[in-house]
Every structure is written in C-alpha cells, then in structure tokens.
Write an enzyme that holds these catalytic residues in place. Structure first.
Site, PDB file in Angstrom:
ATOM      1  N   ASN A   7       1.117  -1.228   0.003  1.00 45.16           N
ATOM      2  CA  ASN A   7       0.163  -0.142   0.165  1.00 45.16           C
ATOM      3  C   ASN A   7       0.897   1.202   0.287  1.00 45.16           C
ATOM      4  O   ASN A   7       1.663   1.268   1.009  1.00 45.16           O
ATOM      5  CB  ASN A   7      -0.873  -0.054   1.265  1.00 45.16           C
ATOM      6  CG  ASN A   7      -2.074   1.292   1.409  1.00 45.16           C
ATOM      7  OD1 ASN A   7      -1.225   2.370   0.769  1.00 45.16           O
ATOM      8  ND2 ASN A   7      -3.058   0.939   1.927  1.00 45.16           N
ATOM      9  N   GLU A  34      -3.797   1.972  -2.895  1.00 44.48           N
ATOM     10  CA  GLU A  34      -3.889   3.491  -2.672  1.00 44.48           C
ATOM     11  C   GLU A  34      -3.146   4.237  -3.800  1.00 44.48           C
ATOM     12  O   GLU A  34      -2.116   5.067  -3.104  1.00 44.48           O
ATOM     13  CB  GLU A  34      -3.679   3.587  -1.106  1.00 44.48           C
ATOM     14  CG  GLU A  34      -4.854   3.436  -0.420  1.00 44.48           C
ATOM     15  CD  GLU A  34      -4.835   4.576   1.029  1.00 44.48           C
ATOM     16  OE1 GLU A  34      -5.246   5.515   1.028  1.00 44.48           O
ATOM     17  OE2 GLU A  34      -4.160   3.892   2.095  1.00 44.48           O
ATOM     18  N   ASP A 148      -4.250  -4.962   0.899  1.00 45.34           N
ATOM     19  CA  ASP A 148      -4.266  -4.302   2.199  1.00 45.34           C
ATOM     20  C   ASP A 148      -5.657  -4.943   2.519  1.00 45.34           C
ATOM     21  O   ASP A 148      -6.703  -4.145   1.976  1.00 45.34           O
ATOM     22  CB  ASP A 148      -4.260  -2.850   2.003  1.00 45.34           C
ATOM     23  CG  ASP A 148      -4.703  -1.982   3.240  1.00 45.34           C
ATOM     24  OD1 ASP A 148      -5.046  -2.797   4.200  1.00 45.34           O
ATOM     25  OD2 ASP A 148      -4.582  -0.960   3.109  1.00 45.34           O
ATOM     26  N   ASN A 150      -7.277  -4.687   5.542  1.00 45.90           N
ATOM     27  CA  ASN A 150      -7.637  -3.708   6.744  1.00 45.90           C
ATOM     28  C   ASN A 150      -8.439  -4.729   7.758  1.00 45.90           C
ATOM     29  O   ASN A 150      -9.497  -4.247   8.096  1.00 45.90           O
ATOM     30  CB  ASN A 150      -8.599  -2.475   6.144  1.00 45.90           C
ATOM     31  CG  ASN A 150      -7.645  -1.403   5.783  1.00 45.90           C
ATOM     32  OD1 ASN A 150      -7.071  -0.975   6.360  1.00 45.90           O
ATOM     33  ND2 ASN A 150      -8.166  -0.777   4.682  1.00 45.90           N
ATOM     34  N   ASP A 219      -1.562  -6.315   5.791  1.00 45.30           N
ATOM     35  CA  ASP A 219      -1.532  -6.528   4.569  1.00 45.30           C
ATOM     36  C   ASP A 219      -1.271  -8.030   4.652  1.00 45.30           C
ATOM     37  O   ASP A 219       0.002  -8.711   5.010  1.00 45.30           O
ATOM     38  CB  ASP A 219      -0.300  -5.710   4.065  1.00 45.30           C
ATOM     39  CG  ASP A 219      -0.387  -4.403   4.208  1.00 45.30           C
ATOM     40  OD1 ASP A 219      -1.190  -3.871   3.139  1.00 45.30           O
ATOM     41  OD2 ASP A 219      -0.169  -3.890   5.167  1.00 45.30           O
ATOM     42  N   ASP A 248       2.901   4.697   4.939  1.00 45.66           N
ATOM     43  CA  ASP A 248       2.662   4.027   6.371  1.00 45.66           C
ATOM     44  C   ASP A 248       2.749   2.493   6.439  1.00 45.66           C
ATOM     45  O   ASP A 248       2.749   1.981   7.488  1.00 45.66           O
ATOM     46  CB  ASP A 248       1.205   4.684   7.197  1.00 45.66           C
ATOM     47  CG  ASP A 248       0.383   4.796   6.344  1.00 45.66           C
ATOM     48  OD1 ASP A 248       0.189   4.490   5.287  1.00 45.66           O
ATOM     49  OD2 ASP A 248      -0.767   5.440   6.830  1.00 45.66           O
ATOM     50  N   HIS A 249       2.587   1.896   5.192  1.00 45.04           N
ATOM     51  CA  HIS A 249       2.667   0.459   5.072  1.00 45.04           C
ATOM     52  C   HIS A 249       3.922   0.016   4.592  1.00 45.04           C
ATOM     53  O   HIS A 249       4.725   0.801   3.968  1.00 45.04           O
ATOM     54  CB  HIS A 249       1.906  -0.134   4.187  1.00 45.04           C
ATOM     55  CG  HIS A 249       0.322   0.050   4.532  1.00 45.04           C
ATOM     56  ND1 HIS A 249      -0.599  -0.862   4.887  1.00 45.04           N
ATOM     57  CD2 HIS A 249      -0.545   1.170   4.521  1.00 45.04           C
ATOM     58  CE1 HIS A 249      -1.705  -0.462   5.101  1.00 45.04           C
ATOM     59  NE2 HIS A 249      -1.712   0.809   4.873  1.00 45.04           N
TER      60      HIS A 249
END
Length: 257
Positions: A7, A34, A148, A150, A219, A248-249
């Site tokens: 991501n 994203e 991802d 989530n 992930d 941030d991933h």
DNA sequence: ATGACTTACCCGGTAAGA
C-alpha cells in the site's frame, strides 16, 4: 517467483521510494494499493523504464490498485471490480494472470468510523469478496489473493491489541469474516511461515509508531491450495518504512517455487 | 478520550486514512 503487496499511499507522491524498492528487492510481481491518482495520471512510462509492465485501476483522490510484473513475464488483465454491486464505483480490485499464476490485488475498505455506513460498506465488500474467493480457491491454477485487507486477524497481529478493540480493523465481525474466508481453503502465507511471531506491515504516522514498533499486520497474501504447495519464503521489507517520505505500510512479500 | 501525521484536491481548508 517473488510476489509482493504494498500500500504505497499515493502513487506519485511515493514514486521515488517505489522505484528504489523495485530496484533493491526486484519483486517479480508487485501489487499496489492506494494509488490516489486518476487512471491517466498513472506514471506508466516511469514504471516501464524501471523494467515493469502494469495494469491498474485508478480513481481520483482515493483508492486505486495496480499489478506490476517484471518485463519478460506475461501480464494479462482478467478483470477489475468485485461482482455483486454494480453501483460500487470504488477502485479496489484488479485481477490478472502473470505467466501461470492468477494474481488478485485488493484494497479492502477500512470501515471506520464504526459502526456506521462505512462499516456497513466494509461488511458488504467482504461478503462480495467471499463469493469471489469461493470460486477462485477451487482453481487448479495457483491463485494469490493479496493486498491491504484492513483486517487485524488476531491478538498476535498487533503490538497492543487492546488499543484496537473499538476499531473497524479489529471488530469481531471483521475478524470473523476474515476467518470464514480462510476456511474456504486459503492459506495466510505470512502466518503460515511465522506461526508464533508478531509481524507487522503497518505503523501509524502518529506518535512515532514505527520507532516504537507499534504496528499491526493488515497486509495479507492468501494462497489457494495450488499456490500454498509452492510457498517457500516470505517477509516484510521494514527498511522501506524507515526510508524517506515513506508510506505508512511496508511491502510484504512471499516467494513461490 | 483525544490527537498526533500525511496525502489529494485546488490553493487553505476539508476529507480520508487506520
């Protein structure tokens, strides 16, 4: 064959870091989420110069998924969008064949704030994914369904699980639907390789979370039985999260025989 | 319980992420 999910949180904002990662780690297949860019702003020529072909499904400002394959591998898009809701315009799913392996790249809805309409959308999306996954898991060909999700699958997947109890990523309904997905016959590759370890793929930008290793594992790379037989190694490229202007991933990857 | 960062969008303030 090395297959990764990442991501990137803004395709164009993170392009230098992405190119560095591709050069350093040389994945055969890289699934991105994203993109946050419309279809025609995807930097295809730059990706091709880096030695990759690509299929992608963009969207203005939000979402967006892509599958990159190293030059020399045959990349063919199979389809985009999850069936089950013709009104859903969010670009969160793209599927392709890379040589003889089917790659399903997904960006599962976050679902916060929960409860609420966004959580309802997440639950409906997971139901649609379940339907899709039911067909895919049975294929004789190798299928890797990655991205991802989530979803924090369990206590082992967060530094401090108690911090996430009011979060859509860790709601009982979320974990239950993820488990039901696995029960169809999918293998959570990273958990299979590291059954007892705290492995993280995401660290909040806030509160210096990466430096404190306050992360979560969201992930995932799910393998159908044909792909699971080929599973060799896997890991998380944590150094990417420590780099300049990081997502941030962190990229999460496996190798298949 | 809140806020702390970062992005895209279009141009400083909002929406979104997880």
């Amino acid at each position: 064959m090395k297959i990764a999910t990442f991501n990137i949180n803004g395709m164009n904002a993170r392009l230098p870091g992405l190119l560095q990662w591709l050069a350093d780690k040389s994945p055969d297949v890289a699934c991105l989420q994203e993109l946050k860019t419309p279809h025609d702003k995807f930097p295809l020529s730059t990706i091709e110069e880096a030695g990759y072909s690509a299929v992608w499904h963009g969207q203005k400002s939000w979402n967006g998924v892509a599958i990159l394959a190293k030059a020399g591998l045959k990349l063919e898009e199979i389809g985009r969008g999850l069936p089950g809701d013709p009104a859903d315009e969010q670009s969160r799913y793209i599927e392709a064949r890379v040589d003889d392996t089917i790659i399903c790249c997904l960006y599962l809805p976050n679902g916060n704030p929960a409860p609420g309409p966004k959580f309802d959308y997440k639950m409906a999306w997971m139901d649609r994914l379940h339907e899709k996954a039911q067909g895919l898991v049975q294929l004789k060909e190798s299928v890797v369904m990655l991205g991802d999700y989530n979803v924090i699958p369990g206590d082992l997947d967060a530094k401090r699980p108690e911090r996430w109890v009011d979060d859509a990523l860790f709601f009982p309904e979320t974990k239950e639907k993820y488990q039901k997905l696995l029960e169809l016959g999918w293998t959570d590759a990273i958990r299979k390789l590291y059954p007892d370890e705290k492995i993280f793929t995401y660290w909040d930008y806030f509160r210096n979370a990466f430096a404190r290793d306050s992360g979560i594992r969201i992930d995932h790379l799910l393998l159908n039985p044909a792909a699971a037989e080929r599973l060799e190694t896997g890991g998380v490229d944590r150094d990417v999260r420590a780099g300049e202007k990081p997502s941030d991933h962190a990229p999460t990857w496996i190798t298949l025989k």
